[in-house]
Scaffold this motif. Structure first.
Motif, PDB file in Angstrom:
ATOM      1  N   HIS A   1       0.941  -1.157  -0.013  1.00  0.00           N
ATOM      2  CA  HIS A   1       0.089  -0.038   0.003  1.00  0.00           C
ATOM      3  C   HIS A   1       1.037   1.204  -0.053  1.00  0.00           C
ATOM      4  O   HIS A   1       1.673   1.429   1.020  1.00  0.00           O
ATOM      5  CB  HIS A   1      -0.896   0.059   1.165  1.00  0.00           C
ATOM      6  CG  HIS A   1      -2.260   0.617   1.047  1.00  0.00           C
ATOM      7  ND1 HIS A   1      -3.531   0.015   0.977  1.00  0.00           N
ATOM      8  CD2 HIS A   1      -2.558   1.851   0.719  1.00  0.00           C
ATOM      9  CE1 HIS A   1      -4.533   0.669   0.781  1.00  0.00           C
ATOM     10  NE2 HIS A   1      -3.960   1.897   0.690  1.00  0.00           N
TER      11      HIS A   1
ATOM     12  N   LYS B   1       1.505   5.302  -0.266  1.00  0.00           N
ATOM     13  CA  LYS B   1       1.205   6.799  -0.007  1.00  0.00           C
ATOM     14  C   LYS B   1       1.451   7.568  -1.473  1.00  0.00           C
ATOM     15  O   LYS B   1       2.862   7.398  -1.550  1.00  0.00           O
ATOM     16  CB  LYS B   1       1.866   7.554   1.102  1.00  0.00           C
ATOM     17  CG  LYS B   1       1.375   6.726   2.533  1.00  0.00           C
ATOM     18  CD  LYS B   1       1.761   7.578   3.592  1.00  0.00           C
ATOM     19  CE  LYS B   1       3.124   7.537   3.826  1.00  0.00           C
ATOM     20  NZ  LYS B   1       3.497   8.381   5.241  1.00  0.00           N
TER      21      LYS B   1
ATOM     22  N   SER C   1       0.922  11.364  -3.777  1.00  0.00           N
ATOM     23  CA  SER C   1       0.381  12.702  -3.713  1.00  0.00           C
ATOM     24  C   SER C   1      -0.859  13.231  -4.608  1.00  0.00           C
ATOM     25  O   SER C   1      -1.422  14.098  -4.288  1.00  0.00           O
ATOM     26  CB  SER C   1       1.651  13.749  -3.989  1.00  0.00           C
ATOM     27  OG  SER C   1       2.033  13.595  -5.267  1.00  0.00           O
TER      28      SER C   1
ATOM     29  N   GLN D   1     -10.007   9.006  -2.142  1.00  0.00           N
ATOM     30  CA  GLN D   1      -8.654   9.093  -1.579  1.00  0.00           C
ATOM     31  C   GLN D   1      -7.757   7.780  -1.589  1.00  0.00           C
ATOM     32  O   GLN D   1      -6.582   7.744  -1.310  1.00  0.00           O
ATOM     33  CB  GLN D   1      -8.862   9.351   0.106  1.00  0.00           C
ATOM     34  CG  GLN D   1      -9.359  10.842   0.019  1.00  0.00           C
ATOM     35  CD  GLN D   1      -9.460  11.120   1.849  1.00  0.00           C
ATOM     36  OE1 GLN D   1      -9.718  10.157   2.362  1.00  0.00           O
ATOM     37  NE2 GLN D   1      -9.104  12.370   1.797  1.00  0.00           N
ATOM     38  N   ALA D   2      -8.468   6.608  -2.300  1.00  0.00           N
ATOM     39  CA  ALA D   2      -7.606   5.294  -2.305  1.00  0.00           C
ATOM     40  C   ALA D   2      -8.158   4.467  -3.549  1.00  0.00           C
ATOM     41  O   ALA D   2      -9.473   4.513  -3.985  1.00  0.00           O
ATOM     42  CB  ALA D   2      -7.894   4.677  -0.824  1.00  0.00           C
TER      43      ALA D   2
ATOM     44  N   ASN E   1      -3.272   5.346  -1.815  1.00  0.00           N
ATOM     45  CA  ASN E   1      -4.035   6.299  -1.155  1.00  0.00           C
ATOM     46  C   ASN E   1      -3.272   7.773  -0.789  1.00  0.00           C
ATOM     47  O   ASN E   1      -1.731   7.706  -1.034  1.00  0.00           O
ATOM     48  CB  ASN E   1      -4.346   5.688   0.333  1.00  0.00           C
ATOM     49  CG  ASN E   1      -2.920   5.616   1.107  1.00  0.00           C
ATOM     50  OD1 ASN E   1      -2.566   6.800   1.675  1.00  0.00           O
ATOM     51  ND2 ASN E   1      -2.537   4.592   1.509  1.00  0.00           N
ATOM     52  N   THR E   2      -4.023   8.653  -0.513  1.00  0.00           N
ATOM     53  CA  THR E   2      -3.578  10.153  -0.470  1.00  0.00           C
ATOM     54  C   THR E   2      -4.093  10.345   1.102  1.00  0.00           C
ATOM     55  O   THR E   2      -4.085  11.482   1.590  1.00  0.00           O
ATOM     56  CB  THR E   2      -4.287  11.168  -1.189  1.00  0.00           C
ATOM     57  OG1 THR E   2      -5.719  10.959  -1.323  1.00  0.00           O
ATOM     58  CG2 THR E   2      -3.707  10.970  -2.775  1.00  0.00           C
ATOM     59  N   TRP E   3      -4.363   9.348   1.943  1.00  0.00           N
ATOM     60  CA  TRP E   3      -4.788   9.693   3.327  1.00  0.00           C
ATOM     61  C   TRP E   3      -3.757  10.512   3.960  1.00  0.00           C
ATOM     62  O   TRP E   3      -4.440  11.578   4.817  1.00  0.00           O
ATOM     63  CB  TRP E   3      -5.213   8.462   4.125  1.00  0.00           C
ATOM     64  CG  TRP E   3      -6.180   7.680   3.438  1.00  0.00           C
ATOM     65  CD1 TRP E   3      -7.159   7.840   2.789  1.00  0.00           C
ATOM     66  CD2 TRP E   3      -6.027   6.138   3.411  1.00  0.00           C
ATOM     67  NE1 TRP E   3      -8.085   6.849   2.709  1.00  0.00           N
ATOM     68  CE2 TRP E   3      -7.289   5.758   2.741  1.00  0.00           C
ATOM     69  CE3 TRP E   3      -5.254   5.001   3.924  1.00  0.00           C
ATOM     70  CZ2 TRP E   3      -7.638   4.259   2.556  1.00  0.00           C
ATOM     71  CZ3 TRP E   3      -5.524   3.791   3.598  1.00  0.00           C
ATOM     72  CH2 TRP E   3      -6.667   3.531   2.761  1.00  0.00           C
ATOM     73  N   GLU E   4      -2.664  10.394   4.121  1.00  0.00           N
ATOM     74  CA  GLU E   4      -1.599  11.200   4.716  1.00  0.00           C
ATOM     75  C   GLU E   4      -0.603  11.974   3.802  1.00  0.00           C
ATOM     76  O   GLU E   4       0.238  12.453   4.125  1.00  0.00           O
ATOM     77  CB  GLU E   4      -0.795  10.394   5.677  1.00  0.00           C
ATOM     78  CG  GLU E   4      -1.652   9.679   6.624  1.00  0.00           C
ATOM     79  CD  GLU E   4      -0.866   8.804   7.715  1.00  0.00           C
ATOM     80  OE1 GLU E   4       0.523   8.511   7.277  1.00  0.00           O
ATOM     81  OE2 GLU E   4      -1.464   8.202   8.490  1.00  0.00           O
ATOM     82  N   SER E   5      -1.012  11.820   2.566  1.00  0.00           N
ATOM     83  CA  SER E   5      -0.086  12.280   1.728  1.00  0.00           C
ATOM     84  C   SER E   5      -0.386  13.201   0.583  1.00  0.00           C
ATOM     85  O   SER E   5       0.366  13.524  -0.558  1.00  0.00           O
ATOM     86  CB  SER E   5       0.792  11.141   1.041  1.00  0.00           C
ATOM     87  OG  SER E   5       0.030  10.127   0.427  1.00  0.00           O
TER      88      SER E   5
ATOM     89  N   ASP F   1       5.470   9.365  -7.827  1.00  0.00           N
ATOM     90  CA  ASP F   1       5.877   9.825  -6.639  1.00  0.00           C
ATOM     91  C   ASP F   1       7.187   9.567  -5.958  1.00  0.00           C
ATOM     92  O   ASP F   1       7.681   9.752  -4.852  1.00  0.00           O
ATOM     93  CB  ASP F   1       4.729   9.285  -5.372  1.00  0.00           C
ATOM     94  CG  ASP F   1       3.493  10.198  -5.841  1.00  0.00           C
ATOM     95  OD1 ASP F   1       3.440  11.298  -5.537  1.00  0.00           O
ATOM     96  OD2 ASP F   1       2.516   9.492  -6.240  1.00  0.00           O
TER      97      ASP F   1
ATOM     98  N   ASN G   1       8.447   6.572  -5.381  1.00  0.00           N
ATOM     99  CA  ASN G   1       8.463   5.486  -4.825  1.00  0.00           C
ATOM    100  C   ASN G   1       9.191   4.416  -5.842  1.00  0.00           C
ATOM    101  O   ASN G   1       8.903   4.218  -7.179  1.00  0.00           O
ATOM    102  CB  ASN G   1       7.134   4.785  -4.697  1.00  0.00           C
ATOM    103  CG  ASN G   1       6.230   5.351  -3.857  1.00  0.00           C
ATOM    104  OD1 ASN G   1       6.471   5.457  -2.634  1.00  0.00           O
ATOM    105  ND2 ASN G   1       5.101   5.739  -4.361  1.00  0.00           N
TER     106      ASN G   1
END
Length: 171
Positions: free
Chosen positions: A20, A22, A24, A48-49, A64-68, A126, A128
């Protein structure tokens, strides 16, 4: 450095089920993982995901963009995921992935023949790390004098890899 002893080894059938990430920008990530690499969108989770997979599995990769949302990649010198490795079933399939990357102008960071596998290294939008690879047959893995695996890192012949794909398409 010694390994920490455990009461019993992890079962031989254990595997990494999914990763999973993160990101932007969810749409930009979907454009890469689905549009470039060819994963299929299985489900959106709100705005968001998203969950993507190969072959209809519930998900191999969660995005996901929950925290990012709108965030920046972590700076060099910090801990975190080095790369996610995506295993292709055959050398011809890896060659097909290389062809897709080239068609979408995705730059490779590297390519290596590790003796046990052949791998392409790149980054997603991003930053990754992503490894695309296939495993050679176990009987062909290099071994040391004691019979242990003797992985190496040699230059991967990208033209030879692409020729594998061309040979399969011509057959």
């Amino acid at each position: 450095m010694s390994a920490v002893p455990t009461s019993a080894p992890i079962p031989a059938g254990a595997r990494i089920g999914h990763v999973h990430l993160k990101v932007s920008d969810l749409q930009r990530a979907l454009d890469f993982y689905c549009g470039v690499l060819g994963f299929e969108l299985q489900q959106m989770y709100g705005e968001q995901a998203a969950f993507v997979s190969a072959g209809g599995y519930h998900h191999h990769i969660g995005l996901n963009t929950w925290e990012s949302a709108g965030g920046q990649p972590p700076p060099p010198g910090t801990t975190g995921l080095y790369h996610v490795a995506i295993l292709y079933p055959t050398r011809a399939d890896l060659a097909g992935a290389l062809k897709r990357l080239a068609a979408n102008h995705v730059q490779l960071d590297g390519a290596a023949d590790h003796g046990v596998s052949e791998a392409l290294y790149l980054h997603d939008p991003d930053m990754n790390g992503v490894e695309l690879y296939w495993d050679k047959p176990e009987a062909d893995w290099p071994r040391n004098a004691e019979g242990g695996i003797a992985m190496t890192t040699q230059r991967l012949d990208l033209d030879g890899l692409l020729n594998t794909r061309r040979e399969m398409e011509g057959a």
